[in-house]
Design a protein around this motif. Structure first.
Motif, mmCIF file in Angstrom:
data_model
loop_
_atom_site.group_PDB
_atom_site.id
_atom_site.type_symbol
_atom_site.label_atom_id
_atom_site.label_comp_id
_atom_site.label_asym_id
_atom_site.label_seq_id
_atom_site.Cartn_x
_atom_site.Cartn_y
_atom_site.Cartn_z
ATOM 1 N N LYS A 184 -6.068 -33.515 8.689
ATOM 2 C CA LYS A 184 -5.764 -31.672 8.995
ATOM 3 C C LYS A 184 -6.274 -30.633 7.515
ATOM 4 O O LYS A 184 -7.029 -29.551 7.860
ATOM 5 C CB LYS A 184 -5.397 -30.814 10.035
ATOM 6 C CG LYS A 184 -6.301 -31.666 11.077
ATOM 7 C CD LYS A 184 -5.602 -31.830 12.297
ATOM 8 C CE LYS A 184 -6.191 -32.094 13.841
ATOM 9 N NZ LYS A 184 -7.885 -31.733 13.583
ATOM 10 N N ALA A 185 -4.847 -31.043 6.683
ATOM 11 C CA ALA A 185 -4.625 -30.212 5.567
ATOM 12 C C ALA A 185 -5.933 -30.086 4.777
ATOM 13 O O ALA A 185 -6.609 -29.035 3.711
ATOM 14 C CB ALA A 185 -3.396 -30.445 4.984
ATOM 15 N N ALA A 186 -6.218 -31.023 4.217
ATOM 16 C CA ALA A 186 -7.526 -31.215 3.382
ATOM 17 C C ALA A 186 -8.722 -31.072 3.760
ATOM 18 O O ALA A 186 -9.369 -30.184 3.397
ATOM 19 C CB ALA A 186 -7.722 -33.195 3.025
ATOM 20 N N ALA A 187 -9.090 -30.970 5.001
ATOM 21 C CA ALA A 187 -10.605 -30.056 5.407
ATOM 22 C C ALA A 187 -10.420 -28.542 5.606
ATOM 23 O O ALA A 187 -11.168 -28.395 5.636
ATOM 24 C CB ALA A 187 -10.682 -31.050 7.611
ATOM 25 N N VAL A 193 -12.753 -35.705 3.512
ATOM 26 C CA VAL A 193 -12.288 -36.364 3.481
ATOM 27 C C VAL A 193 -12.890 -38.200 3.789
ATOM 28 O O VAL A 193 -13.720 -38.194 4.629
ATOM 29 C CB VAL A 193 -10.766 -36.332 4.138
ATOM 30 C CG1 VAL A 193 -10.074 -37.344 4.639
ATOM 31 C CG2 VAL A 193 -10.277 -35.232 3.717
ATOM 32 N N MET A 194 -12.753 -39.184 2.954
ATOM 33 C CA MET A 194 -12.929 -40.697 2.944
ATOM 34 C C MET A 194 -12.112 -41.594 3.872
ATOM 35 O O MET A 194 -11.135 -41.085 3.544
ATOM 36 C CB MET A 194 -13.500 -40.882 1.407
ATOM 37 C CG MET A 194 -15.216 -39.953 1.222
ATOM 38 S SD MET A 194 -15.065 -38.465 0.669
ATOM 39 C CE MET A 194 -16.392 -38.684 0.711
ATOM 40 N N ILE A 195 -11.842 -42.663 4.506
ATOM 41 C CA ILE A 195 -11.476 -43.033 5.471
ATOM 42 C C ILE A 195 -11.502 -44.781 4.260
ATOM 43 O O ILE A 195 -12.034 -45.895 4.729
ATOM 44 C CB ILE A 195 -11.471 -42.684 6.847
ATOM 45 C CG1 ILE A 195 -11.773 -41.523 7.300
ATOM 46 C CG2 ILE A 195 -10.165 -43.869 7.605
ATOM 47 C CD1 ILE A 195 -10.350 -40.822 7.030
ATOM 48 N N MET A 196 -10.156 -44.865 3.942
ATOM 49 C CA MET A 196 -10.028 -46.727 4.122
ATOM 50 C C MET A 196 -9.377 -46.981 5.237
ATOM 51 O O MET A 196 -8.054 -46.780 5.847
ATOM 52 C CB MET A 196 -9.239 -47.312 2.281
ATOM 53 C CG MET A 196 -8.428 -46.308 2.415
ATOM 54 S SD MET A 196 -7.756 -46.705 1.001
ATOM 55 C CE MET A 196 -5.913 -45.076 0.463
ATOM 56 N N HIS A 235 -15.529 -39.912 15.773
ATOM 57 C CA HIS A 235 -15.077 -38.272 16.683
ATOM 58 C C HIS A 235 -14.376 -37.461 16.092
ATOM 59 O O HIS A 235 -14.392 -36.257 17.100
ATOM 60 C CB HIS A 235 -14.582 -38.950 18.153
ATOM 61 C CG HIS A 235 -13.851 -38.270 18.554
ATOM 62 N ND1 HIS A 235 -14.243 -37.111 19.787
ATOM 63 C CD2 HIS A 235 -11.884 -37.913 18.840
ATOM 64 C CE1 HIS A 235 -13.334 -36.530 20.441
ATOM 65 N NE2 HIS A 235 -12.111 -36.796 19.882
ATOM 66 N N GLN A 236 -13.640 -37.152 15.081
ATOM 67 C CA GLN A 236 -12.578 -36.941 14.346
ATOM 68 C C GLN A 236 -13.837 -35.758 13.206
ATOM 69 O O GLN A 236 -14.378 -36.316 12.207
ATOM 70 C CB GLN A 236 -11.467 -37.143 13.420
ATOM 71 C CG GLN A 236 -10.849 -37.877 15.092
ATOM 72 C CD GLN A 236 -9.691 -38.504 14.232
ATOM 73 O OE1 GLN A 236 -8.647 -37.333 13.898
ATOM 74 N NE2 GLN A 236 -9.394 -39.475 14.548
ATOM 75 N N GLU A 237 -13.954 -34.351 13.571
ATOM 76 C CA GLU A 237 -14.686 -33.737 12.649
ATOM 77 C C GLU A 237 -14.382 -33.672 11.359
ATOM 78 O O GLU A 237 -15.566 -33.223 10.208
ATOM 79 C CB GLU A 237 -15.484 -32.489 13.111
ATOM 80 C CG GLU A 237 -14.285 -31.560 12.661
ATOM 81 C CD GLU A 237 -14.138 -30.355 14.271
ATOM 82 O OE1 GLU A 237 -13.445 -29.359 13.301
ATOM 83 O OE2 GLU A 237 -15.099 -30.264 14.681
ATOM 84 N N GLU A 238 -12.971 -33.747 11.178
ATOM 85 C CA GLU A 238 -12.268 -33.957 9.439
ATOM 86 C C GLU A 238 -12.431 -35.073 8.809
ATOM 87 O O GLU A 238 -13.134 -34.920 7.205
ATOM 88 C CB GLU A 238 -10.770 -33.476 9.679
ATOM 89 C CG GLU A 238 -10.048 -32.458 10.517
ATOM 90 C CD GLU A 238 -10.235 -32.420 11.960
ATOM 91 O OE1 GLU A 238 -9.697 -31.585 12.683
ATOM 92 O OE2 GLU A 238 -10.338 -33.631 12.957
ATOM 93 N N VAL A 239 -12.904 -36.387 9.420
ATOM 94 C CA VAL A 239 -13.777 -37.283 8.645
ATOM 95 C C VAL A 239 -15.036 -37.073 8.058
ATOM 96 O O VAL A 239 -16.219 -36.587 8.558
ATOM 97 C CB VAL A 239 -13.400 -38.425 9.748
ATOM 98 C CG1 VAL A 239 -13.634 -40.060 9.453
ATOM 99 C CG2 VAL A 239 -11.827 -38.315 9.800
ATOM 100 N N THR A 240 -15.046 -37.147 6.879
ATOM 101 C CA THR A 240 -16.833 -37.207 6.220
ATOM 102 C C THR A 240 -17.963 -38.985 6.602
ATOM 103 O O THR A 240 -18.396 -39.130 6.680
ATOM 104 C CB THR A 240 -16.319 -37.099 4.721
ATOM 105 O OG1 THR A 240 -15.703 -35.474 4.631
ATOM 106 C CG2 THR A 240 -17.863 -36.725 4.343
ATOM 107 N N VAL A 241 -16.645 -39.342 5.384
ATOM 108 C CA VAL A 241 -16.808 -40.508 5.722
ATOM 109 C C VAL A 241 -15.999 -41.849 5.834
ATOM 110 O O VAL A 241 -15.334 -41.905 5.588
ATOM 111 C CB VAL A 241 -17.150 -41.281 4.558
ATOM 112 C CG1 VAL A 241 -18.359 -42.593 4.306
ATOM 113 C CG2 VAL A 241 -18.638 -40.305 3.909
#
Length: 388
Positions: A184-187, A193-196, A235-241
């Motif tokens: 949330k801070a990054a967004a 924000v890319m997720i691994m 589901h989380q709009e802050e997630v980009t990829v």
């Protein structure tokens, strides 16, 4: 394919990206998978200098089919190999050669573990180098992949004009490392924000306890556990990829279908299922290893992630399933096995572990569970038979 906007550039990035750390061993299968991904709309490909043969394999396939301009290419600078300012160029030029390109769309500082490491990067002159590369058009966007505390993560994103980042994040522990706080801070700063590790090294796809699988199936018998994991993130709009290290064309096509099916946000009843599954997970997983393999190679040849996976499976599934995995991961019936009891406690693995796992102590726990006298005797007898 669904796309999400990189707020810095306006780029439309595919909600599902291809993580290139775990390519199939068969290059032909890798080629089919990459082409299937591009055909299905995946346009974010993530590799790294230290992923074995990954950059070259990806570069060869993209060049062969003239697909470089069809994707956004991401790779990473290995901090552990940087001792001077000159090393930045030396390593980067190798990457350009491997990838057969003259620019990188999204360039990461790899595996930043805290603010102190970012300070070390700065001491070597990384800010000046980034400016030079961006001015030359060789790096389009700059970011970092992260394995550290949420507090340090926020300090890092506040200290520099980052354009994107990568964090480990999944439903099994949303407060791990940077976690939801970091997301949330990054967004909020407009950083993509890319997720691994969306599947926690595959555990959330094929390694769930039976009770957890039943809970998912009770709500929707057709939806696989992997799709549940992806949906929680999308589901989380802050997630980009969401990056997935897919190992076959079949898995790729299955995941492409999953993203196409995600057309509406999760409802309250679905979110409640995750809560129940998490409770089941807490009962079974003992060692929080994601299988990233940064702890390898072990000087004694111990396959640490596989030993931990076997240990966890002996609880989440059943003891003999775990034992079978343990036998395979230790080459237990070969003439030269690699048992965790061979650990000399040198600590090299722990210095490289991004999860801060007490590996040396946990290897002792694995030894205690699997190297009981009857089992050890049976494995010794099997080795004698195999050697004849």
């Amino acid at each position: 394919m669904q796309y999400r906007i990189d707020k810095v550039t306006g780029n439309q990035l595919s909600a599902l990206g291809l993580g290139c750390m775990r390519f199939p061993r068969d290059k032909a299968e890798t080629e089919r998978m990459i082409l299937a991904a591009i055909e299905g709309g995946v346009n974010f490909f993530d590799t790294a200098y230290i992923y074995p043969n990954s950059e070259k394999t990806l570069g060869d396939i993209l060049a062969k089919h003239d697909k470089r301009k069809d994707i956004f290419l991401a790779t990473k600078l290995p901090f552990g190999k940087c001792r001077s300012y000159a090393d930045f160029d030396r390593l980067f030029n190798v990457q350009l050669e491997r990838l057969q390109t003259d620019y990188i769309d999204y360039y990461f500082l790899h595996n930043v573990s805290g603010f102190a490491q970012w300070e070390q990067y700065k001491a070597l002159g990384i800010e000046k180098w980034i400016l030079e590369k961006k001015a030359q058009g060789q790096i389009k966007q700059i970011g970092f992949s992260y394995h550290g505390s949420a507090a340090d993560f926020i300090r890092i994103i506040d200290d520099y004009a980052w354009e994107f980042c990568m964090i480990q994040y999944n439903y099994s522990d949303e407060n791990y490392q940077a976690g939801k706080t970091g997301l949330k801070a990054a967004a909020a700063k407009g950083i993509s924000v890319m997720i691994m590790e969306p599947l926690l090294g595959g555990r959330l796809a094929t390694g769930l306890p039976k009770q957890a699988v039943s809970l998912f199936a009770k709500y929707d018998a057709k939806r696989e556990p992997a799709e549940w994991a992806f949906r929680w993130l999308w589901h989380q709009e802050e997630v980009t990829v969401v990056l997935s290290g897919m190992k076959s064309e079949q898995i790729m096509r299955s995941n492409l279908a999953a993203v196409d099916r995600f057309t509406t946000p999760l409802v309250a009843e679905e979110l409640a299922v995750y809560d129940e599954v998490i409770e089941e997970l807490k009962k079974t997983y003992k060692i929080n290893c994601t299988g990233c393999n940064y702890c390898l190679p072990c000087p004694k040849g111990i396959n640490i992630p596989s030993c931990f996976a076997a240990y966890n499976s002996s609880f989440s599934q059943d003891y003999f399933t775990g034992l079978k995995l343990y036998v395979l991961s230790t080459a237990a019936v070969s003439a030269d096995p690699y048992f965790p009891s061979s650990c000399t406690e040198c600590g090299l693995c722990e210095r490289h572990c991004p999860q801060d796992i007490p590996i040396r102590e946990d290897l002792k726990v694995v030894t205690k569970r699997f190297e009981k006298l009857p089992i050890k005797a049976g494995l010794s007898a099997a080795r004698k038979i195999m050697s004849k």
